[in-house]
Design a protein around this motif. Structure first.
Motif, PDB file in Angstrom:
ATOM      1  N   TRP A 242       0.810  -1.218   0.000  1.00 34.13           N
ATOM      2  CA  TRP A 242       0.000   0.000   0.000  1.00 34.13           C
ATOM      3  C   TRP A 242       0.844   1.268   0.000  1.00 34.13           C
TER       4      TRP A 242
ATOM      5  N   LEU B 224      -3.674   3.020  -8.821  1.00 36.90           N
ATOM      6  CA  LEU B 224      -4.339   2.724  -7.556  1.00 36.90           C
ATOM      7  C   LEU B 224      -5.187   1.458  -7.675  1.00 36.90           C
TER       8      LEU B 224
ATOM      9  N   ILE C 127      -3.066  -1.554  -7.467  1.00 38.64           N
ATOM     10  CA  ILE C 127      -2.619  -1.770  -6.088  1.00 38.64           C
ATOM     11  C   ILE C 127      -3.733  -2.428  -5.274  1.00 38.64           C
ATOM     12  N   VAL C 128      -4.946  -1.891  -5.422  1.00 43.31           N
ATOM     13  CA  VAL C 128      -6.060  -2.435  -4.645  1.00 43.31           C
ATOM     14  C   VAL C 128      -6.298  -3.898  -5.011  1.00 43.31           C
TER      15      VAL C 128
ATOM     16  N   ALA D  17      -0.220   4.078  -2.284  1.00 45.12           N
ATOM     17  CA  ALA D  17      -1.613   4.511  -2.328  1.00 45.12           C
ATOM     18  C   ALA D  17      -1.821   5.959  -1.864  1.00 45.12           C
TER      19      ALA D  17
END
Lengths: 238, 294, 637
Positions: free
Chosen positions: B265, C130, C133-134, B268
């Motif tokens: 993460w 993003l 990544i999620v 992010a």
């Protein structure tokens, strides 16, 4: 000194300048007079390389300069003081002036020393610029900005100076000051082409003038004669 | 409890120092945006190329400093090249083809790196002492300090050059008003090329100081571009102020979220920050608003 | 060079015939071309074509670089996969995929579409990163980087084999293509193109930019989700990394190479994207393919050299890129390793050298060879008429002020325009006339003061609100919808009525003959008339013309005077900014003069001409001249 033959120019669509020819002799002051929208600014831009003409020839000092980029035209000594002053707002007054002399200053060397005597000369002419030399140009008043714009052109040691609407957006008192400066310049031997919508003042300080209407020269002659010609008024208010 | 705080502080400081490198890359965006209203979507690839050029030069036995300098020269040349092949034409036609073209050039650079230097991550040799400094219980390594010092150094140097050389003043003039600058005899095209070259050199330098901390590999590029964009957008593409703050904040946030949420993460918060910043204040937190003209 | 052949068909009909033939051919292909591998490729191509038709909605029609399509495709695929795991039926799984892409897409569109150019590209790029990544990190749901396996459920009771599934994908593509074409040729699609070409004019004419942008983006996202769903059901195995940067670049290659703003382009692009990786594995085939491309790019260079011009960058750069690609294909130790680099070179050559893509190039070649029967135009009906009588003043401006920095561009102006009146607004350069119109039309919000249009007060600073109150304007610098035809430009601006009404507006300004021409091909003077037609097609209560005669030739100015006079006769009040004083004198009932942001005179044309303040504003004041030089006198008539 400057010879324009049958110039056509414009941005989009129809030409804003439609076949204008004009001559400016060395040491004279010539005015381009006409209402806004007549095509004066387009003409001036086409002379100085900001706009590539569609057809016609511009020669300066006997050499053709049609279509050269503005920086080249400026380097040959034909310098424009643009409409709306166009000073570099975020830079200081002194930096603005130094930029006027850019082509002959060292890019990475001690440029301030090289320009110091010229700067002194300009500050002598426009004392208020000297007082504010470290101030941001954008914070100057309109009149001071116009002085700065003229000073910037003078720093280039031009052989021919084109002034585009030096009175635009200025209060009457300031207009007077600006034109006083232009008159002094002319008296000192500078060749000047002046594009101006205020006919009275332009005709008062120039030797010759061209009256422009809808992209063409409608009248030309010595300024004093034109000042008495009713056709001048007609070019403005129809 | 105390140990957790120290660990968090440690993370924040380490991240913040890394963030200075993002700020440096973002600074490159500001330079080119000011000069010609375009940025390089492949700037991360330039950082990567700079790092690899540094590794290769150091590999030939050159001293560290010389190889850093060499990498910067290479970066400058590449920056200039990107402007020439990918940006100039599109800007002349007033379209946004440059976005696509800079991505494309970046992609080609990436592929070249994969084939010339390989896909594996490599270590960047640097002559820094191996130990760490202890400041109030937080350890700071020498390579991390080098990032901070280098980023500050380059940015200061360029800012000084912008103010105290005629070339720098001319570049500022072009960014304020290209036409008026032309009228002063400044060749605005050269000024824009110069900005891109300096931007490329800054990116390559960022690669050489980042290299010793992270490792150098083809995967670093895309992520770096985005991080630098986040920093530049939050700080505003046209204002120098705030780049360092935004960079440090992003670096710290990244490390902390990696620590708290898990390493996947890490990136992010920067991305969310970027989207939010764009949505709420497109001109940047420190930037100026633009007036529409017709 | 060639004589054009007339085939007696409309272009739309011909296109439809070719399209149907294409699909019939594609459906028949598995019979000719045996093998699982080929079938897999064809299915992939169909899926990519759906995806690219969606991407084209933003990249082509909206004209924004959208880097999120690959991620949306992935989200759709995962949505379907998870739905299948939950045991839903085939159609519901498809729906789940669409929703899984549509919702995040809409969430991204709302903030992102306020942005333009690089900022938009950036926000979509961060969204894409993003998303990956999620997908990677939500291991409990998506199984992270290890990937997700599913088994395709049966469609109702039919168990689809590979060939059946291919036919299904083909059918979906056919429908998606058809719907997209209808949608993008409808008023909605025209609006999108209009706002791409000039967002300001689109807002000022009441088209509404944001709403259309969001819908276009949502349509693109839905197609991405649909394609993702089909993809998931086809492969049965998903990994987040497959939907990252590499795929995104491939998709861009597809759209740009195939051709933007065309479903055919998306299809050609999909074919290229699906086949190219396989092409790379066969070296001989690949290098002959690249050689061919290289030769094609050399033609424009020869043409330039023959006519003794130095070839421009746009001509030499694609050739250089292709030459580099050729060198790689011949000498690189492993071509597949250079995949990205070769794609980059192709893309570069396509963006620089083929701005309209392959489909665009082919279409223009077809147009050069074949003359189609033009679409029939509806008969013109209607004409200029007022929007009805209202008791309120058409325009009522009270104490309006606006400053920029320290400059008071508009300073405390109070002005009314009566029913059936033409008011001229004149003044020297920079006196604030255009700023005044910008304030009235809602481009800027005033610092103080109010604007009332036909009795209603629009929201300050909202072009849309001013337009719906009844203001319509033209622009000093042309803001034409260059991708639309003249007729389409009117259709997007109309509040009511159909195409024959639109023809009526064109007839009113004398452009009936140019109805089918694209704005980019219409002359400057005619575009000025088209802008006026656009403005009156919104059925305004007040029409504002900002220097309509600027740059016009003399006969055009005469035409303009006649047009404004006829608009006036129809009872539509006009605010006219104009430099040509004879035009003002002829048309205007009253003339207002601005100088330095202030209203310095208001009266009939004759009164104004004699007003010393006005003369001073135009010619410079007397005492200045006296101070500069006392002897010259300017005679005034």
């Amino acid at each position: 000194m400057l010879n324009v033959e049958n110039l056509h120019a414009g941005y989009s669509g129809d030409d804003a300048v439609r076949g204008i020819s004009l001559q400016v002799a060395e040491g004279s002051c010539v005015a381009l007079v006409g209402a806004n929208g007549a095509g004066k600014s387009t003409l001036v831009k086409a002379l100085c390389g900001l706009l590539i003409p569609r057809s016609g020839r511009v020669s300066f000092d006997g050499k053709e300069i049609t279509g050269l980029p503005a920086s080249e035209v400026a380097r040959r000594g034909l310098c424009l003081c643009p409409e709306g002053r166009r000073v570099f707002g975020p830079l200081t007054v002194e930096e603005n002036l130094l930029l006027g002399a850019y082509p002959r200053l060292p890019s990475f060397g001690p440029f301030r020393r090289a320009a110091s005597s010229d700067l002194k000369h300009i500050y002598g002419m426009f004392s208020r610029l000297g007082e504010r030399r470290l101030q941001q140009a954008g914070s100057l008043s309109g009149g001071e900005q116009q002085m700065l714009a003229i000073g910037r052109v003078l720093m280039a040691k031009p052989r021919f100076m084109v002034l585009d609407e030096p009175s635009m957006g200025l209060a009457p008192v300031v207009v007077k000051e600006v034109f006083e400066a232009i008159r002094t310049l002319h008296a000192s031997g500078m060749t000047i082409l002046l594009s101006e919508q205020f006919a009275r003042i332009a005709l008062a300080i120039s030797d010759r003038a061209y009256i422009i209407e809808r992209g063409s020269v409608v009248l030309e002659g010595p300024s004093k004669e034109l000042a008495k010609n009713p056709g001048v008024m007609a070019a403005y208010l129809g | 409890m105390d140990a957790t705080y120290i660990a968090l502080a440690q993370m924040a400081v380490g991240g913040g120092l890394m963030g200075m490198a993002y700020a440096l890359v973002a600074y490159g965006f500001q330079l080119t945006y000011a000069a010609g209203k375009a940025v390089n979507f492949g700037q991360g690839e330039l950082v990567m190329l700079g790092a690899f050029a540094g590794i290769s030069l150091a590999g030939t036995g050159l001293p560290y400093w010389v190889s850093v300098l060499g990498a910067m020269v290479a970066g400058a040349a590449l920056g200039w090249l990107v402007e020439r092949v990918a940006v100039r034409l599109a800007l002349k036609q007033h379209n946004e083809g440059w976005i696509l073209l800079t991505i494309i050039v970046g992609l080609f650079a990436l592929s070249s790196v994969e084939n010339i230097w390989g896909r594996e991550d490599r270590a960047f040799p640097a002559p820094w002492p191996t130990g760490a400094l202890d400041i109030f219980g937080i350890s700071v390594t020498w390579p991390e300090l080098a990032i901070a010092a280098g980023a500050l150094g380059i940015m200061t140097l360029v800012e000084l050059a912008k103010r105290y050389t005629m070339a720098g003043i001319a570049v500022q003039a072009v960014s304020a008003d290209p036409e008026a600058a032309e009228l002063c005899g400044v060749r605005s095209r050269s000024a824009i090329s110069l900005s891109w070259a300096v931007s490329g050199a800054a990116a390559a330098f960022a690669g050489t100081v980042l290299g010793p901390v992270t490792t150098v590999g083809p995967t670093m590029a895309a992520a770096l571009t985005l991080k630098a964009f986040s920093v530049a957008v939050v700080a505003g593409l046209d204002s120098g102020f705030g780049l360092l703050i935004a960079g440090i904040a992003l670096g710290a946030a990244e490390n902390l979220s990696g620590y708290v949420l898990g390493s996947g993460w890490r990136e992010a918060p920067g991305l969310i920050l970027l989207i939010l910043a764009l949505a709420i204040r497109p001109q940047g937190v420190f930037g100026k608003k633009i007036i529409r003209k017709v | 060079m060639f004589a054009r052949v007339s085939i007696g068909l409309r272009e739309t009909t011909a296109e439809r015939i070719v399209r149907i033939a294409l699909f019939v051919g594609l459906a028949a292909l598995p019979a000719l071309w045996q093998g699982q591998y080929a079938l897999g490729l064809l299915t992939l191509m169909a899926v990519y074509a759906i995806l690219l038709i969606g991407l084209d909605a933003t990249v082509g029609y909206l004209g924004q670089v959208n880097l999120a399509q690959a991620a949306l495709f992935g989200l759709g695929a995962y949505g379907t996969a998870l739905a299948v795991q939950a045991g839903v039926s085939f159609p519901l799984a498809l729906l789940a995929g669409i929703i899984a892409a549509l919702l995040p897409g809409a969430a991204l569109a709302l903030p992102a579409l306020r942005l333009e150019g690089p900022q938009f590209a950036l926000s979509t790029l961060s969204f894409a990163t993003l998303s990956v990544i999620v997908l990677n990190e939500s291991e409990s749901i998506t199984n992270g980087a290890l990937g997700l396996s599913i088994v395709r459920p049966s469609l109702f009771t039919v168990e689809l084999d590979a060939r059946g599934y291919y036919w299904l994908c083909l059918l979906v593509l056919f429908v998606a293509w058809w719907v997209s074409q209808i949608l993008l040729k409808s008023r909605f699609g025209l609006s999108i193109e209009a706002l791409r070409d000039s967002p300001t004019a689109a807002d000022a004419l009441g088209i509404g930019t944001l709403r259309h942008k969001v819908l276009a983006f949502a349509w693109g996202s839905a197609l991405a989700g649909l394609a993702g769903a089909l993809h998931a059901l086809n492969f049965g195995y998903l990994q987040p990394a497959a939907f990252g940067y590499d795929l995104m670049v491939m998709l861009l290659l597809g759209v740009v190479f195939g051709g933007r703003r065309s479903q055919w382009g998306a299809f050609v692009g999909a074919a290229v994207v699906a086949m190219l990786p396989n092409l790379l594995s066969n070296r001989t085939l690949f290098s002959s393919f690249v050689s061919f491309g290289c030769i094609v790019t050399l033609f424009p260079i020869f043409r330039a050299l023959i006519s003794r011009r130095i070839p421009q960058f746009a001509v030499t750069a694609p050739a250089a890129a292709m030459a580099l690609a050729l060198a790689l294909s011949l000498f690189a130790p492993n071509v597949e390793e250079w995949r990205k680099g070769i794609f980059a070179l192709f893309l570069f050559a396509a963006v620089v050298g083929l701005p309209d893509g392959l489909a665009g190039a082919i279409a223009s070649m077809v147009h050069r060879l074949i003359r189609f029967t033009p679409d029939p135009l509806p008969p013109a009906s209607g004409g200029i008429r007022s929007a009805g009588i209202s008791v309120a003043l058409p325009l009522h401006v009270m104490k309006l002020s606006k400053s920029f920095g320290g400059v008071r561009a508009v300073d405390n102006i109070t002005l009314d325009i009566g029913q059936d009146e033409v008011l001229g607004l004149i003044g020297p350069n920079g006196s604030g006339k255009t700023t005044f119109i910008n304030l009235v039309s809602g481009l800027y919000a005033p610092d103080s003061g109010t604007v009332e249009i036909a009795g209603t007060r629009p929201v300050p600073g909202s072009l849309m609100s001013a337009c719906s109150a009844g203001a319509a304007r033209t622009f000093q610098n042309l803001q034409s919808f260059s991708g639309l035809t003249a007729l389409e430009s009117i259709v997007v601006c109309q509040r009511d009525g159909g195409k024959s009404e639109a023809m009526g507006w064109l007839r009113a300004v004398g452009l009936e003959e140019k109805a089918r021409q694209r704005c980019s091909e219409i002359s400057y003077g005619d575009l000025r008339f088209l802008e006026i037609a656009r403005a009156i097609a919104t059925r305004p209560r007040i029409l504002m013309l900002d220097e309509p005669a600027a740059g016009m030739s003399k006969p055009d100015i005469e035409r303009l005077v006649a047009l404004v006079a006829s608009i006036k006769r129809a009872g539509l009040p006009i605010l006219l900014i104009e430099h040509h004083q004879d035009v003002v004198a002829e048309l205007c009932d009253r003339v207002a003069v601005m100088d330095g942001g202030r209203l310095i005179a208001l009266g009939t044309s004759d009164q104004i001409r004699r007003d010393p303040k006005v003369i001073e504003a135009y010619l410079g004041s007397d005492d200045e001249e006296a101070n500069v030089e006392g002897e010259t006198e300017v005679q005034l008539c």
